[in-house]
Enzyme design. Structure first.
Site, PDB file in Angstrom:
ATOM      1  N   SER A 152       0.837  -1.191   0.000  1.00 18.27           N
ATOM      2  CA  SER A 152       0.000   0.000   0.000  1.00 18.27           C
ATOM      3  C   SER A 152       0.885   1.259   0.000  1.00 18.27           C
ATOM      4  CB  SER A 152      -0.949  -0.035   1.200  1.00 18.27           C
ATOM      5  OG  SER A 152      -1.883   1.005   1.139  1.00 18.27           O
ATOM      6  N   ASP A 363       3.795  24.569  -0.099  1.00 17.55           N
ATOM      7  CA  ASP A 363       5.216  24.471  -0.449  1.00 17.55           C
ATOM      8  C   ASP A 363       5.736  23.043  -0.279  1.00 17.55           C
ATOM      9  OD1 ASP A 363       4.909  24.630   2.298  1.00 17.55           O
ATOM     10  OD2 ASP A 363       6.799  25.669   2.627  1.00 17.55           O
ATOM     11  N   HIS A 416      -7.353  -5.181  -1.098  1.00 13.94           N
ATOM     12  CA  HIS A 416      -6.150  -4.420  -0.758  1.00 13.94           C
ATOM     13  C   HIS A 416      -5.244  -5.154   0.230  1.00 13.94           C
ATOM     14  CE1 HIS A 416      -3.947  -0.650  -0.908  1.00 13.94           C
ATOM     15  NE2 HIS A 416      -3.856  -0.659   0.406  1.00 13.94           N
TER      16      HIS A 416
END
Length: 442
Positions: A152, A363, A416
């Site tokens: 993952s 940023d 998953h």
């Protein structure tokens, strides 16, 4: 930093696994390693006891998350048992998790306002985690190449590793973790939300009687004054987050059995939710053991061109009336983090200012170098889960096509959590062996 930063803490054997625990000191800010601010990173090495003195190749496990600690072995089970047949395995507690220097609410608050807290947490992203791993590889293991296994979010880390320090990697294995290299958080949620809708439909198909039960639960919660054992007011939107489980193999069953015991219909209490139900909802949605998962969740997608993440999952949800708390059938949500969680969930409230500041931050540095990845010589085998609710398979295949020497195996056999529940790792090893194996470790 020198080898003096490494301390062997203990060594012991559990049935089938020999364990060595170490603590490694690293700088908080790898761009300014000498500014005096340091963290500890916990490193657990495991090996087959009968092979503990052999010169075995190294495999470092890159844990999912963000904010997830390394596995705690109980024996040579599952993928770890497979790995111990040929590797010395390194399990890292990523910075801020487990026995590595934890991010605690009180200490974070002491740093100042939300902006100051966000500045600190910006050092807990993939670039810093990879720098920590590289330091461990050099300081503990003499700079030998190692193979990586990324589950993952560990796949995200793998791509950062191959962008920044490919010379440290002999081979890479990825399970459900090839992220879109230029995808923003909003891109991710717009691609995965239709899969959440589809999983809800499959859940209703499997448990049609739950449709009425879920509506009954939601109506009772909406009526007000439903308190969880820890004191939090339970809301419908928090109840909906149980749907995160739908991304895992037994997820439908996990939710069904919680819903199944919501009411006991005892005379006089027919409309009251049971203590069992409330305790299970609190445990599943409370973040008590992993608050960093929520705090850092959208920031893992921040890059120089992405702008602020700005609560992307909430914005995508707001565009989908089907997920409204008043909608019937009620839809469960997926692996999304929403701003209201930092008001409603006790374990997250102390992190509210930091989370808001992270959501507004613009940023961000880039985590992936597309040119370096395109020219990568490190062999990669990646399992892509066709029905993955957390990581879009289409985006994964786009990434695989861009990364040099990467090959993808697409399967709908697993969800998953296929690495934990299936035979994913043996298959990836066989695929790697068939193409010649890893690069030399030296």
């Amino acid at each position: 930093m020198s080898n003096g930063t490494v301390t062997a803490t203990r060594e012991y054997t559990i049935p089938g696994v020999h364990v060595t625990d170490r603590t490694v000191q690293v700088p908080l800010d790898w761009s300014r390693p000498d500014d005096g601010r340091t963290l500890s990173v916990f490193v657990r090495e495991v090996v087959d006891p009968t092979k503990r003195r052999e010169d075995l190749p190294l495999l470092v496990f890159l844990q999912g998350g963000p904010g997830g600690k390394g596995p705690r072995p109980t024996g040579p089970d599952g993928w770890l048992g497979t790995a111990l047949e040929r590797f010395r395995v390194v399990l890292l507690d990523q910075r801020g998790t487990g026995r590595s220097t934890a991010v605690r609410a009180a200490a974070l608050t002491a740093l100042g306002d939300g902006a100051a807290q966000a500045d600190y947490l910006a050092h807990f992203r993939a670039d810093s985690i990879v720098a920590d791993a590289e330091h461990v590889r050099k300081a503990v293991y003499g700079g030998r190449r190692w193979s990586t296994l990324g589950q993952s979010y560990g796949g995200f880390l793998t791509l950062t590793y191959l962008s920044r320090a490919p010379e440290g990697v002999a081979a890479s294995y990825v399970t459900g973790g090839l992220v879109g290299l230029t995808a923003s958080a909003e891109d991710v949620y717009r691609r995965t939300q239709p899969r959440v809708v589809a999983k809800n439909a499959l859940y209703r198909e499997r448990y049609p009687d739950d449709v009425e039960q879920v509506a009954r639960i939601a109506d009772r919660i909406a009526a007000g004054d439903v308190r969880l054992p820890g004191g939090d007011l339970l809301t419908v939107e928090r109840f909906q987050t149980l749907g995160t489980a739908f991304g895992m193999g037994p997820g439908f069953e996990r939710v069904h059995w919680v819903v199944d015991e919501a009411f006991d219909d005892a005379p006089g209490y027919e409309d009251e939710l049971t203590d069992t139900f409330l305790a299970e909802v609190e445990a599943a949605t409370g973040f008590a053991t992993n608050p960093m998962y929520a705090v850092l969740h959208e920031s893992i997608y921040g890059q120089s061109a992405s702008g602020a993440t700005a609560w992307a999952a909430q914005r995508v949800r707001d565009d989908a009336p089907a997920f409204a708390t008043s909608a019937r059938p009620l839809l469960f949500t997926g692996e999304m983090i929403y701003p209201w969680m930092f008001e409603q969930v006790a374990a997250l409230r102390p992190f509210r200012d930091a989370a808001e500041a992270l959501a507004a931050r613009t940023d961000w540095g880039d985590l992936y170098d597309l040119d370096v990845l395109a020219g990568s010589e490190v062999p990669m085998e990646a399992a892509v889960y066709f029905d993955d609710m957390f990581v879009d398979a289409g985006a994964s295949l786009e990434t695989a096509s861009h990364v040099g020497n990467a090959r993808a195996w697409v399967t709908n056999e697993f969800e998953h959590d296929g690495l934990r529940l299936g035979d994913i790792f043996p298959r990836l090893l066989a695929r790697m062996d068939a193409r010649g194996g890893a690069l030399p470790s030296a």
